[in-house]
Design an enzyme around this catalytic site. Structure first.
Site, PDB file in Angstrom:
ATOM      1  CG  HIS A 140       1.588   1.680   4.667  1.00 17.44           C
ATOM      2  ND1 HIS A 140       2.621   0.950   4.140  1.00 17.44           N
ATOM      3  CD2 HIS A 140       0.636   0.777   4.995  1.00 17.44           C
ATOM      4  CE1 HIS A 140       2.309  -0.339   4.154  1.00 17.44           C
ATOM      5  NE2 HIS A 140       1.120  -0.477   4.661  1.00 17.44           N
TER       6      HIS A 140
ATOM      7  CE  LYS B 296       2.361  -8.866   0.038  1.00 20.04           C
ATOM      8  NZ  LYS B 296       1.929  -7.780  -0.853  1.00 20.04           N
TER       9      LYS B 296
END
Length: 282
Positions: A157, A53
């Site tokens: 985030h 990833k």
């Protein structure tokens, strides 16, 4: 088979079934949990695992060795990075983007979608361009802006919820800008695999793991929370709900369109290498 992904709830939710031998025919996984900056570097160095990833922004540096899988990754809406400053506009309005002309801006990484979005936005909205780009650890950015050490900061985030406590003002939401400018989701995390492997089989196993996760959401709960770094269960679930969506099962035309648009615009701006991304991504 060696694989690397983050301990974040969306990744552990997606890969729980495969990691626990619940996908028929899928090979056993030799797992490395690593933050995306680490996997970006491993892939670029050519020393990475078979499957990783990484950030979509790091794709241009690895596409000779790795191929993008059409499932397992993260694209989203309403989750974009923010540009923060200490100075509010008149009567509490958003500051004028022109204030960044020639100024110092802190970013957490130069190989992230957040960084590419910021530079593309600045190209349209900051006359003459920004000044110095300063890379610093994510947790240091908001204090540095608050203390006047940096003129603006690029954050991601949970910072979208906590920045007011630092006395900072929102200059722009890059996710909202991107979505209004392109009508496309934001390309965040990509699943890549070595081109020498059976990519069709890998995509099938990854998609089966996603589908298992959706069909049995309770099965992965302990695994997710074990790696969620003391995250509240409700926050972990919200994280999953935001980042595990239709694009996780299949990029589709909109997903590929988002990735191509990001990388082609970034290449035109000189931020990533020039390549025929339409050929390399499929």
């Amino acid at each position: 088979m060696k694989i690397a992904y983050s301990p974040c709830p969306n990744d552990t939710f997606v890969f729980h079934a495969w990691a626990h031998g619940l996908i028929p025919g899928a090979p056993e996984l030799d797992l490395l949990y690593a933050d995306i900056d680490i996997t970006n570097r491993l892939a670029a160095e050519g020393s990475g695992p078979d499957v990783l990833k990484i950030s979509y922004a790091a794709l241009p540096w690895v596409l000779q060795d790795y191929a993008l899988l059409p499932c397992g990754g993260a694209l989203g809406r309403g989750c974009g990075p923010l540009v923060l400053t200490k100075i509010s506009g008149p009567a509490g309005t958003a500051p004028d983007p022109a204030m960044l002309s020639g100024r110092r801006v802190a970013v957490p990484s130069e190989r992230s979608t957040a960084y590419l979005l910021f530079r593309l936005w600045a190209e349209q909205n900051v006359p003459g361009g920004v000044g110095e780009i300063v890379v610093m650890p994510f947790h240091e950015i908001m204090p540095a802006v608050r203390d006047g050490l940096i003129d603006a900061g690029l954050v991601i985030h949970e910072a979208r919820f906590t920045y007011p406590s630092y006395g900072l003002a929102l200059l722009t939401d890059l996710g909202s800008w991107w979505e209004s400018d392109t009508n496309l989701p934001i390309p965040l995390g990509a699943i890549i695999a070595r081109r020498s492997l059976d990519l069709e089989a890998l995509a099938g196993w990854a998609r089966a793991s996603v589908e298992y996760a959706w069909a049995h959401p309770e099965a992965s709960r302990d695994y997710v929370m074990q790696h969620a770094q003391e995250m509240d269960p409700q926050v972990a679930q919200a994280h999953i709900d935001l980042y595990v969506n239709e694009f996780t099962a299949n990029l589709g035309d909109s997903g590929y369109g988002a990735v191509l648009t990001l990388l082609q615009r970034a290449a035109e701006a000189g931020l990533v290498p020039q390549m025929d991304y339409a050929t390399l991504l499929k």
